[in-house]
Write a protein that holds these residues in place. Structure first.
Motif, PDB file in Angstrom:
ATOM      1  N   CYS A  34       1.591  13.985  -0.346  1.00 47.17           N
ATOM      2  CA  CYS A  34       0.849  13.900  -1.377  1.00 47.17           C
ATOM      3  C   CYS A  34       1.150  12.951  -2.407  1.00 47.17           C
ATOM      4  N   LEU A  35       2.447  12.814  -2.567  1.00 44.39           N
ATOM      5  CA  LEU A  35       2.961  11.648  -3.504  1.00 44.39           C
ATOM      6  C   LEU A  35       2.796  10.342  -3.128  1.00 44.39           C
ATOM      7  N   SER A  36       2.632  10.167  -1.842  1.00 44.86           N
ATOM      8  CA  SER A  36       2.464   8.817  -1.263  1.00 44.86           C
ATOM      9  C   SER A  36       1.320   7.856  -1.920  1.00 44.86           C
ATOM     10  N   CYS A  37       0.557   8.763  -2.573  1.00 45.71           N
ATOM     11  CA  CYS A  37      -0.464   7.839  -3.323  1.00 45.71           C
ATOM     12  C   CYS A  37      -0.006   7.934  -4.850  1.00 45.71           C
ATOM     13  N   HIS A  38      -0.002   6.406  -5.334  1.00 45.02           N
ATOM     14  CA  HIS A  38       0.677   6.312  -6.726  1.00 45.02           C
ATOM     15  C   HIS A  38       0.176   7.203  -7.769  1.00 45.02           C
ATOM     16  N   GLU A  39      -1.270   7.561  -7.682  1.00 44.47           N
ATOM     17  CA  GLU A  39      -1.911   8.260  -8.719  1.00 44.47           C
ATOM     18  C   GLU A  39      -1.601   9.574  -8.830  1.00 44.47           C
ATOM     19  N   MET A  40      -0.620  10.013  -7.829  1.00 45.06           N
ATOM     20  CA  MET A  40      -0.326  11.441  -7.784  1.00 45.06           C
ATOM     21  C   MET A  40       0.961  11.770  -8.491  1.00 45.06           C
ATOM     22  N   ARG A  41       1.781  10.724  -8.778  1.00 45.25           N
ATOM     23  CA  ARG A  41       2.847  10.797  -9.489  1.00 45.25           C
ATOM     24  C   ARG A  41       3.009  11.429 -10.803  1.00 45.25           C
ATOM     25  N   VAL A  42       1.988  11.104 -11.608  1.00 39.82           N
ATOM     26  CA  VAL A  42       1.850  11.614 -13.035  1.00 39.82           C
ATOM     27  C   VAL A  42       1.857  13.367 -12.970  1.00 39.82           C
ATOM     28  N   TYR A  43       1.446  13.679 -11.753  1.00 39.26           N
ATOM     29  CA  TYR A  43       1.153  15.321 -11.602  1.00 39.26           C
ATOM     30  C   TYR A  43       2.480  15.707 -11.073  1.00 39.26           C
ATOM     31  N   GLN A  44       3.607  14.897 -10.415  1.00 41.04           N
ATOM     32  CA  GLN A  44       4.703  15.285 -10.201  1.00 41.04           C
ATOM     33  C   GLN A  44       5.723  15.400 -10.926  1.00 41.04           C
ATOM     34  N   LYS A  45       5.346  14.561 -12.016  1.00 39.63           N
ATOM     35  CA  LYS A  45       6.102  14.506 -13.345  1.00 39.63           C
ATOM     36  C   LYS A  45       5.898  15.742 -14.270  1.00 39.63           C
ATOM     37  N   GLU A  46       4.628  16.163 -14.193  1.00 38.05           N
ATOM     38  CA  GLU A  46       4.129  17.157 -14.999  1.00 38.05           C
ATOM     39  C   GLU A  46       4.794  18.476 -14.203  1.00 38.05           C
ATOM     40  N   LEU A  47       4.504  18.659 -12.936  1.00 34.46           N
ATOM     41  CA  LEU A  47       5.125  19.893 -12.356  1.00 34.46           C
ATOM     42  C   LEU A  47       6.753  20.099 -12.589  1.00 34.46           C
ATOM     43  N   GLU A  48       7.470  19.065 -12.535  1.00 31.89           N
ATOM     44  CA  GLU A  48       9.071  18.880 -12.526  1.00 31.89           C
ATOM     45  C   GLU A  48       9.223  19.596 -13.947  1.00 31.89           C
ATOM     46  N   LYS A  80      -8.448  21.144   3.071  1.00 30.04           N
ATOM     47  CA  LYS A  80      -7.710  19.865   3.190  1.00 30.04           C
ATOM     48  C   LYS A  80      -8.405  18.727   3.535  1.00 30.04           C
ATOM     49  N   SER A  81      -9.553  19.094   4.321  1.00 30.94           N
ATOM     50  CA  SER A  81     -10.489  17.746   4.615  1.00 30.94           C
ATOM     51  C   SER A  81     -11.330  17.304   3.429  1.00 30.94           C
ATOM     52  N   PHE A  82     -11.740  18.361   2.526  1.00 27.17           N
ATOM     53  CA  PHE A  82     -12.382  17.815   1.637  1.00 27.17           C
ATOM     54  C   PHE A  82     -11.821  17.193   0.341  1.00 27.17           C
ATOM     55  N   MET A  83     -10.464  17.815   0.200  1.00 23.75           N
ATOM     56  CA  MET A  83      -9.563  16.999  -0.754  1.00 23.75           C
ATOM     57  C   MET A  83      -9.169  15.887  -0.175  1.00 23.75           C
ATOM     58  N   GLY A  84      -8.970  15.924   1.150  1.00 24.21           N
ATOM     59  CA  GLY A  84      -8.320  14.452   1.705  1.00 24.21           C
ATOM     60  C   GLY A  84      -9.431  13.326   1.469  1.00 24.21           C
ATOM     61  N   ILE A  85     -10.790  13.513   1.795  1.00 28.02           N
ATOM     62  CA  ILE A  85     -11.740  12.618   1.845  1.00 28.02           C
ATOM     63  C   ILE A  85     -11.927  12.116   0.417  1.00 28.02           C
ATOM     64  N   ASP A  87      -9.658  12.261  -2.203  1.00 24.83           N
ATOM     65  CA  ASP A  87      -8.605  11.726  -2.503  1.00 24.83           C
ATOM     66  C   ASP A  87      -8.566  10.085  -2.178  1.00 24.83           C
ATOM     67  N   VAL A  88      -9.135  10.069  -0.919  1.00 25.15           N
ATOM     68  CA  VAL A  88      -9.045   8.750  -0.271  1.00 25.15           C
ATOM     69  C   VAL A  88     -10.180   7.955  -0.788  1.00 25.15           C
ATOM     70  N   TRP A  89     -11.152   8.471  -1.127  1.00 23.49           N
ATOM     71  CA  TRP A  89     -12.320   7.861  -2.065  1.00 23.49           C
ATOM     72  C   TRP A  89     -11.851   7.361  -3.166  1.00 23.49           C
ATOM     73  N   VAL A  90     -11.295   8.534  -4.113  1.00 23.93           N
ATOM     74  CA  VAL A  90     -10.730   7.910  -5.551  1.00 23.93           C
ATOM     75  C   VAL A  90      -9.742   6.942  -5.243  1.00 23.93           C
ATOM     76  N   HIS A  91      -8.839   6.830  -4.260  1.00 24.69           N
ATOM     77  CA  HIS A  91      -7.736   5.725  -4.201  1.00 24.69           C
ATOM     78  C   HIS A  91      -7.954   4.610  -3.865  1.00 24.69           C
ATOM     79  N   TYR A  92      -9.186   4.349  -3.049  1.00 24.26           N
ATOM     80  CA  TYR A  92      -9.530   3.081  -2.587  1.00 24.26           C
ATOM     81  C   TYR A  92     -10.836   2.782  -3.183  1.00 24.26           C
ATOM     82  N   VAL A  93     -11.711   3.541  -4.035  1.00 21.66           N
ATOM     83  CA  VAL A  93     -13.032   3.079  -4.299  1.00 21.66           C
ATOM     84  C   VAL A  93     -13.231   3.049  -5.966  1.00 21.66           C
ATOM     85  N   GLN A  94     -12.521   4.406  -6.517  1.00 18.16           N
ATOM     86  CA  GLN A  94     -12.724   4.678  -7.899  1.00 18.16           C
ATOM     87  C   GLN A  94     -11.805   3.968  -8.634  1.00 18.16           C
ATOM     88  N   PRO A  95     -12.155   3.087  -9.530  1.00 21.59           N
ATOM     89  CA  PRO A  95     -11.009   2.454 -10.483  1.00 21.59           C
ATOM     90  C   PRO A  95     -10.429   3.340 -11.472  1.00 21.59           C
TER      91      PRO A  95
END
Length: 188
Positions: A34-48, A80-85, A87-95
């Motif tokens: 999950c954290l391999s995408c840079h935009e998820m790191r803020v959520y990791q910090k919050e979770l910790e 998993k399929s819905f969220m994966g698709i 998240d990939v869309w957000v990662h690569y397409v949505q600024p």
């Protein structure tokens, strides 16, 4: 003989697909994935910094413990399929500058399955620490959730907001002060 060979090839292919699916699911269940995408790191910090950083045994809580339904393979695969698709869309397409966490929050809460919450918090008459009863307000809300005094319209995450993540617009709320201060104390 030809039919036997076809069945054998089909059986091997099914076995390869089953093993591949199992490996794929186990690899994508890891928080590191999950954290391999840079935009998820803020959520990791919050979770910790959150009350949900560790479970009752002191083990770190991973993303999928809350965000992937644990009840049923079909529901899990669909989520998993819905969220994966998505998240990939957000990662690569949505600024990134178009992201609006306030707008994303209601949809994100729908992906916190009540069964996942109840796996750890199974006694709704006790407080989160398990060392006393819930408040009178909590008892009414939980009774409504259980259908004892009406019917709740909200799941766990609908009432228990900011248990694992704290977006800046919610940090200003007084009941989030402890979480906010813990988050501010963490190294940048």
């Amino acid at each position: 003989m030809r039919l036997r060979k076809r069945y054998g090839v089909a059986a091997v292919m099914l076995l390869v697909i089953a093993i591949g699916t199992k490996v794929g699911i186990s690899q994508t269940q890891r928080t590191e994935f999950c954290l391999s995408c840079h935009e998820m790191r803020v959520y990791q910090k919050e979770l910790e910094a959150s009350p949900h950083a560790k479970d009752a045994q002191g083990n770190p809580i991973g993303c999928t413990q809350c965000h992937v339904p644990g009840s049923g393979v079909v529901r899990m695969m669909a989520a998993k399929s819905f969220m994966g698709i998505k998240d990939v869309w957000v990662h690569y397409v949505q600024p990134r500058e178009t992201w609006d966490r306030a707008a994303m929050q209601p949809a994100a809460r729908r992906f916190v399955d009540d069964a996942n919450c109840l796996a750890c918090h199974n006694d709704l008459t006790r407080n989160a620490k398990g060392d006393g009863p819930v408040s009178a307000e909590g008892k009414l809300a939980h009774d409504s959730y259980l259908g004892k005094n009406g019917q709740a319209r909200s799941g766990c995450a609908g009432c228990h907001m900011n248990m694992a993540h704290l977006p800046p617009f919610d940090a200003r709320l007084p009941h989030n002060a402890k979480f906010k201060s813990k988050l501010e104390e963490m190294p940048k």
